[in-house]
Write a protein that holds these residues in place. Structure first.
Motif, PDB file in Angstrom:
ATOM      1  N   ASP A 172       0.831  -1.196   0.000  1.00  0.00           N
ATOM      2  CA  ASP A 172       0.000   0.000   0.000  1.00  0.00           C
ATOM      3  C   ASP A 172       0.872   1.254   0.000  1.00  0.00           C
ATOM      4  O   ASP A 172       1.946   1.261   0.623  1.00  0.00           O
ATOM      5  N   PRO A 173       0.454   2.325  -0.684  1.00  0.00           N
ATOM      6  CA  PRO A 173       1.253   3.554  -0.684  1.00  0.00           C
ATOM      7  C   PRO A 173       1.555   4.112   0.706  1.00  0.00           C
ATOM      8  O   PRO A 173       2.536   4.836   0.883  1.00  0.00           O
ATOM      9  N   CYS A 174       0.729   3.778   1.696  1.00  0.00           N
ATOM     10  CA  CYS A 174       0.957   4.277   3.049  1.00  0.00           C
ATOM     11  C   CYS A 174       1.968   3.454   3.828  1.00  0.00           C
ATOM     12  O   CYS A 174       2.341   3.829   4.949  1.00  0.00           O
ATOM     13  N   ASP A 175       2.415   2.339   3.276  1.00  0.00           N
ATOM     14  CA  ASP A 175       3.370   1.489   3.980  1.00  0.00           C
ATOM     15  C   ASP A 175       4.697   2.225   4.155  1.00  0.00           C
ATOM     16  O   ASP A 175       5.186   2.878   3.224  1.00  0.00           O
ATOM     17  N   ASP A 176       5.293   2.107   5.330  1.00  0.00           N
ATOM     18  CA  ASP A 176       6.570   2.801   5.570  1.00  0.00           C
ATOM     19  C   ASP A 176       7.770   2.037   5.010  1.00  0.00           C
ATOM     20  O   ASP A 176       8.900   2.552   5.026  1.00  0.00           O
ATOM     21  N   LEU A 177       7.551   0.836   4.503  1.00  0.00           N
ATOM     22  CA  LEU A 177       8.595   0.017   3.865  1.00  0.00           C
ATOM     23  C   LEU A 177       9.760  -0.292   4.804  1.00  0.00           C
ATOM     24  O   LEU A 177      10.881  -0.541   4.360  1.00  0.00           O
ATOM     25  N   ARG A 178       9.476  -0.345   6.102  1.00  0.00           N
ATOM     26  CA  ARG A 178      10.562  -0.596   7.062  1.00  0.00           C
ATOM     27  C   ARG A 178      11.212  -1.964   6.842  1.00  0.00           C
ATOM     28  O   ARG A 178      12.434  -2.112   7.023  1.00  0.00           O
ATOM     29  N   TYR A 179      10.405  -2.938   6.449  1.00  0.00           N
ATOM     30  CA  TYR A 179      10.961  -4.281   6.271  1.00  0.00           C
ATOM     31  C   TYR A 179      11.773  -4.369   4.981  1.00  0.00           C
ATOM     32  O   TYR A 179      12.769  -5.105   4.915  1.00  0.00           O
ATOM     33  N   ALA A 182       6.148  -3.185  -4.459  1.00  0.00           N
ATOM     34  CA  ALA A 182       5.363  -2.782  -5.626  1.00  0.00           C
ATOM     35  C   ALA A 182       4.203  -1.929  -5.132  1.00  0.00           C
ATOM     36  O   ALA A 182       3.626  -2.197  -4.079  1.00  0.00           O
ATOM     37  N   PHE A 183       3.863  -0.906  -5.876  1.00  0.00           N
ATOM     38  CA  PHE A 183       2.943   0.157  -5.474  1.00  0.00           C
ATOM     39  C   PHE A 183       1.520  -0.243  -5.850  1.00  0.00           C
ATOM     40  O   PHE A 183       1.179  -0.311  -7.030  1.00  0.00           O
ATOM     41  N   ARG A 184       0.665  -0.522  -4.841  1.00  0.00           N
ATOM     42  CA  ARG A 184      -0.706  -0.998  -5.090  1.00  0.00           C
ATOM     43  C   ARG A 184      -1.702  -0.007  -4.449  1.00  0.00           C
ATOM     44  O   ARG A 184      -2.098  -0.162  -3.299  1.00  0.00           O
ATOM     45  N   PRO A 185      -2.156   1.010  -5.195  1.00  0.00           N
ATOM     46  CA  PRO A 185      -2.975   2.075  -4.618  1.00  0.00           C
ATOM     47  C   PRO A 185      -4.486   1.848  -4.734  1.00  0.00           C
ATOM     48  O   PRO A 185      -5.253   2.801  -4.920  1.00  0.00           O
ATOM     49  N   ASP A 186      -4.954   0.619  -4.603  1.00  0.00           N
ATOM     50  CA  ASP A 186      -6.374   0.325  -4.829  1.00  0.00           C
ATOM     51  C   ASP A 186      -7.295   1.107  -3.891  1.00  0.00           C
ATOM     52  O   ASP A 186      -8.419   1.457  -4.256  1.00  0.00           O
ATOM     53  N   PHE A 194       8.639   5.134  -2.882  1.00  0.00           N
ATOM     54  CA  PHE A 194       8.748   3.736  -3.307  1.00  0.00           C
ATOM     55  C   PHE A 194       9.873   3.579  -4.331  1.00  0.00           C
ATOM     56  O   PHE A 194      10.606   2.583  -4.299  1.00  0.00           O
ATOM     57  N   HIS A 195       9.995   4.531  -5.241  1.00  0.00           N
ATOM     58  CA  HIS A 195      11.066   4.469  -6.238  1.00  0.00           C
ATOM     59  C   HIS A 195      12.433   4.430  -5.558  1.00  0.00           C
ATOM     60  O   HIS A 195      13.324   3.681  -5.968  1.00  0.00           O
ATOM     61  N   SER A 196      12.586   5.225  -4.499  1.00  0.00           N
ATOM     62  CA  SER A 196      13.857   5.250  -3.783  1.00  0.00           C
ATOM     63  C   SER A 196      14.162   3.925  -3.113  1.00  0.00           C
ATOM     64  O   SER A 196      15.315   3.614  -2.811  1.00  0.00           O
ATOM     65  N   ALA A 197      13.111   3.122  -2.870  1.00  0.00           N
ATOM     66  CA  ALA A 197      13.285   1.805  -2.254  1.00  0.00           C
ATOM     67  C   ALA A 197      13.478   0.709  -3.289  1.00  0.00           C
ATOM     68  O   ALA A 197      13.462  -0.476  -2.943  1.00  0.00           O
ATOM     69  N   GLY A 198      13.646   1.077  -4.556  1.00  0.00           N
ATOM     70  CA  GLY A 198      13.866   0.086  -5.603  1.00  0.00           C
ATOM     71  C   GLY A 198      12.618  -0.340  -6.331  1.00  0.00           C
ATOM     72  O   GLY A 198      12.679  -1.187  -7.221  1.00  0.00           O
ATOM     73  N   ALA A 201      19.019  -0.250  -3.991  1.00  0.00           N
ATOM     74  CA  ALA A 201      17.668  -0.195  -3.441  1.00  0.00           C
ATOM     75  C   ALA A 201      17.717   0.193  -1.972  1.00  0.00           C
ATOM     76  O   ALA A 201      17.602  -0.626  -1.076  1.00  0.00           O
ATOM     77  N   ARG A 202      17.950   1.455  -1.707  1.00  0.00           N
ATOM     78  CA  ARG A 202      18.000   1.965  -0.358  1.00  0.00           C
ATOM     79  C   ARG A 202      16.839   2.932  -0.141  1.00  0.00           C
ATOM     80  O   ARG A 202      16.611   3.842  -0.927  1.00  0.00           O
ATOM     81  N   VAL A 203      16.115   2.748   0.924  1.00  0.00           N
ATOM     82  CA  VAL A 203      15.013   3.648   1.226  1.00  0.00           C
ATOM     83  C   VAL A 203      15.589   4.950   1.760  1.00  0.00           C
ATOM     84  O   VAL A 203      16.400   4.952   2.670  1.00  0.00           O
ATOM     85  N   LEU A 204      15.161   6.052   1.206  1.00  0.00           N
ATOM     86  CA  LEU A 204      15.612   7.361   1.654  1.00  0.00           C
ATOM     87  C   LEU A 204      14.660   7.880   2.715  1.00  0.00           C
ATOM     88  O   LEU A 204      13.529   8.264   2.405  1.00  0.00           O
ATOM     89  N   VAL A 205      15.089   7.856   3.961  1.00  0.00           N
ATOM     90  CA  VAL A 205      14.219   8.300   5.057  1.00  0.00           C
ATOM     91  C   VAL A 205      14.807   9.531   5.706  1.00  0.00           C
ATOM     92  O   VAL A 205      15.967   9.836   5.525  1.00  0.00           O
TER      93      VAL A 205
END
Length: 475
Positions: free
Chosen positions: A157-164, A180-184, A227-231, A471-475
């Motif tokens: 989900d776009p709101c996921d913080d992608l911590r994992y 993968a970006f799933r904005p349903d 999400f792009h910054s996370a790969g 693939a590094r998340v920019l936080v």
């Protein structure tokens, strides 16, 4: 001879040579699945066969219900062992259902068990697998290594913080794991209570007020960039049909304002809002070089009383029969005219639409990208032998099978990786039989190269996923 043997599904010498020389050793790029990133990052060790095999698997749940098993033994409060034994008693009744193949292929590939599962063999199989599941080889990450999964893309989900995903990118794991970006949920203006709660969460994670349509799109674009910054290089939409009720921005803004104020959108308003929003998502995908995935044709939650009891994704979805092609063509045409058509994979759930999907994809190829618009692999109810052959045949007759990006699991289960083997065996059997009948040349370099490309190389080139180090998340 064991049921699952080395020539399983391979009915000719040519099929066997294609599989063993060109398909078997290829790594896996599982570019669409629903595996929990938390389980991968935590390297989950599964306690028993129920946890890894039956928990959340609504393919099996549907078969259990069809066999007359009480719901307590499916989603209820009985013990994991009792639920497993209910499945063991059901397996003999699944003959000719793909579950019979998958069940025994998975038992053999994960545990080396070649016995047929039934009520008599069930207790021994439960004990054998419990011992094996305690080993590092069958942890979440061990399974990915075992099946040579080079990369996988989860569904987020776009709101996921992608911590994992961040933890995985920093961990040195051999398998690259991308979101993968799933904005349903962004489309749910017909349910303002649910939608407003989600929009408030979006505003929080995007760190901005969302009080207007433009600020809503800005927040979504900020998450797309995150999400792009996370790969991430793929988006995904689960839709009953493509949206093509295009409206002006002013109309979309009025629908947004009304939903934000708590008024539910009508069916037409939701279609208009969603159509407008899909153009914005396409613009984001095209700008960042992503691949868009459209999952079309499901009828979801048909059994509303069970939906109320158990929630969605519990085994009460089926194949839809809504018109697809006019709206899909209009959507693709609009993206082409607006110069925002990204690479795209089209998954179809109604086999009656296979040729229409395959032909429609051919209208929007080009741009110097081989297979720019893909007719995706057999999906959900169609990811079995017959459905795979139907999809391959439609794609072959209307497009270029040689450019096909191949199979994915679309699964929530870590036991699903033999699905790639299953697909490869079906593909090699189909092509091998045509080589033996003279419909394809008896040229293993030519046909074998196509097999290898479909199994892995085409997806690797098409998706352009970054290396794990990038693939590094920019936080």
């Amino acid at each position: 001879m064991a049921f699952i043997n080395e020539n399983f599904l391979l009915k000719s010498g040519s099929a066997q040579r294609l599989y063993f020389d060109y398909a078997e050793a290829q790594p896996i790029l599982d570019y669409h699945n629903h595996l929990p990133p938390k389980d991968i990052a935590g390297n989950r060790q599964f306690a028993d066969l129920y946890e890894i095999w039956l928990e959340g698997d609504h393919y099996k749940w549907r078969a259990l219900r069809a066999n007359g098993v009480d719901e307590r033994y499916i989603t209820g409060d009985v013990s994991p062992y009792e639920k497993f034994m209910a499945w063991a008693r059901t397996v003999p009744f699944t003959l000719r259902n793909p579950l019979y193949h998958w069940t025994h292929l998975e038992l053999y590939r994960y545990f080396g068990i070649d016995a047929l599962l039934d009520e008599r063999s069930g207790p021994d199989i439960w004990r054998q697998t419990a011992s094996a599941l305690s080993t590092p080889a069958l942890s979440a990450q061990g399974i990915l290594r075992k099946f040579h999964v080079k990369a996988l893309c989860t569904t987020d989900d776009p709101c996921d913080d992608l911590r994992y995903h961040q933890a995985l990118a920093d961990s040195g794991i051999e398998t690259a794991v991308y979101p993968a970006f799933r904005p349903d949920k962004a489309f749910r203006v017909d349910d303002p209570q649910f939608w407003n709660s989600w929009v408030d969460r979006l505003a929080e994670v995007a760190n901005r007020d969302v009080r207007s349509l433009q600020s809503f799109v800005d927040a979504l674009d900020a998450r797309h960039a995150f999400f792009h910054s996370a790969g991430c290089r793929l988006s995904d939409h689960g839709l009953d049909t493509a949206f093509a009720d295009f409206c002006d921005e002013s109309v979309a803004a009025k629908i947004f304002d009304a939903a934000r104020a708590g008024r539910a959108a009508s069916a037409l308003e939701r279609a208009q809002f969603s159509s407008w929003l899909m153009l914005q998502f396409a613009r984001m995908d095209a700008a960042r070089g992503w691949t868009k995935q459209l999952h079309l044709g499901a009828q979801r939650s048909a059994n509303t009383s069970m939906l109320a009891k158990l929630g969605p994704d519990t085994g009460f979805d089926s194949i839809g029969d809504k018109p697809q092609i006019d709206a899909l063509g209009a959507f693709l045409d609009r993206l082409q005219r607006d110069n925002i058509l990204p690479k795209m994979v089209l998954y179809n759930l109604n086999p009656g639409d296979n040729y229409a999907f395959a032909a429609m994809a051919g209208n929007f190829q080009g741009g110097g990208i081989p297979g720019r618009i893909q007719f995706g692999s057999g999906w959900w109810f169609l990811d079995q032998k017959e459905g795979i052959e139907w999809q391959v045949n439609a794609l072959s007759n209307c497009g270029l099978l040689s450019r096909f990006v191949g199979m994915l699991t679309d699964s929530r289960s870590f036991m699903s990786y033999p699905r790639h083997e299953y697909f490869r065996r079906v593909l090699c059997n189909l092509l091998g039989s045509e080589m033996e009948s003279g419909e394809l040349p008896n040229d293993f370099d030519l046909v074998g190269r196509m097999v290898s490309d479909i199994c892995y190389k085409n997806a690797e080139l098409y998706l352009s996923l970054p290396s794990l180090q990038e693939a590094r998340v920019l936080v």
